[in-house]
Design an enzyme around this catalytic site. Sequence first.
Site, PDB file in Angstrom:
ATOM      1  N   LYS A  54      67.554  25.666  68.909  1.00 19.47           N
ATOM      2  CA  LYS A  54      68.984  25.388  68.696  1.00 19.47           C
ATOM      3  C   LYS A  54      69.684  26.625  68.152  1.00 19.47           C
ATOM      4  O   LYS A  54      70.808  26.949  68.528  1.00 19.47           O
ATOM      5  CB  LYS A  54      69.147  24.195  67.743  1.00 19.47           C
ATOM      6  N   GLN A  98      67.538  18.069  60.824  1.00 28.75           N
ATOM      7  CA  GLN A  98      66.570  17.770  61.888  1.00 28.75           C
ATOM      8  C   GLN A  98      65.757  16.516  61.544  1.00 28.75           C
ATOM      9  O   GLN A  98      65.275  16.366  60.427  1.00 28.75           O
ATOM     10  CB  GLN A  98      65.635  18.975  62.081  1.00 28.75           C
ATOM     11  N   ASP A 121      75.618  16.211  65.244  1.00 32.34           N
ATOM     12  CA  ASP A 121      74.721  15.293  65.960  1.00 32.34           C
ATOM     13  C   ASP A 121      75.451  14.012  66.365  1.00 32.34           C
ATOM     14  O   ASP A 121      74.957  13.257  67.191  1.00 32.34           O
ATOM     15  CB  ASP A 121      73.549  14.897  65.049  1.00 32.34           C
TER      16      ASP A 121
END
Length: 283
Positions: A54, A98, A121
Site C-alpha cells: 500500500k 491494518q 478504508d
Amino acid sequence: MTARALDGRAVAREIYEQVAAGVATRVAQGKPRPKLVTVVVGDDPASAQYVRMKQKNAKQVGIDSEDHRLPPETITEQLLELVQRLSRDEAVSGILVQQPAPPHIDMTRVIEALDPVKDVDGFHPVNAGLVALGLPGGVKPCTPAGILELLERAGIPIEGANAVVVGRSNLVGKPTALLLLKRNATVTICHTRTRDLASHTRTADILVAAAGRANLITQDMVKPGASVVDVSTVWADGKQVGDLGPGVGEVAGWLTPNPGGVGPMTRAMLIKNTYEAEVRRRP
Ligand code: NAP
C-alpha cells in the site's frame, strides 16, 4: 475461455495515473501532498507485506506515507491514543489500521475513534451509514468500490440488471450489494442459509462471488453471458484461487482473473480514497 477479462490490473493503472495527475496539479498549486498513515499492530508477516504494498502504491502516485509498527502486546487504549492523535493531525489525509489486529484489540472502538473523513478504508459507522442510506460524501469501502469501478469502466450495464452477491459480510458482501442497489440493480444477497444457491446465481446478470469457498460456483450455476466477479482469495495447491469452479469462463460474458481482478482494484481504491479524503478536507 471465452469470457472477456475484467482486468483489475489495467483499471488500477488507470486509477493510479488519474490520482498521480491530481496530486501533481495540487502540488503545482502549492498545496501539500496527501499523506497516508498506516498502522500495524503485531508481527503478522502478511499484514506487514500488505502495508508495504500500500505504501509503495502511495509513493508511485506522489502521496506521502508514514508507517507505525506497534508491538503485539499493545493494548486498545494505546492504539486509541495514536488513532486520535493522527485524526487531529492536520498533515494526515488518511489513516489505515491494518486488520486483522491481535484478538485482544477492540477494533470497533479503534475504528469509531477515527475521524470519518480520514477513514480511507471506509469502515467507520458514519461512512458505512452513508453507503447504507445511499447518500454522497462518505468514504466507500475499497473492495466494494473497486468492484463497482471495474463493472462501470467495462461499460457493463448495472441499472435494471439482476445482481446476485454471494456473501453478506460487512467488509465485502453487504456494502457491494448496497452500492449495486444505489446504481439501480435488482439485488439478491445469498449466504450460508440461502436455500438452493444455484437457483439464485442462475438469474444473475452480474454475479459477485465473495464466499471464500473454492469451487462453490460451478459452471452450471452461471447464466450464459453473465458478468462474474470473483472476490475471494482462497489458496488451493499452493496457488490463489477464488470461489469459481473450472469452466465458468466458458459460460460467462465477463470474468475477473483471480489473481489480477479485485485485489489490485482494492489497493487502487485505497489510494483514490486517500487522495479524495485530502481534497474533501482541504479543497
Ligand atoms: P467472510 O466474512 O468469511 O464472509 C463470507 C460470506 O460468505 C459470509 O456471509 C458467508 O455466509 C458466505 N458464505 C460462505 N460460504 C457460503 C456458502 N457455501 N454458500 C453461500 N454463502 C456462503 O469473508 P469476507 O471478508 O466477506 O471475504 C470473502 C472473500 O473475499 C475471502 O476469500 C476474502 O479473502 C476475500 N477478500 C478479497 C479481497 C480482495 O481485495 N480481493 C478483499 C476482501 C476480501 P454467512 O454470513 O451465512 O456465514
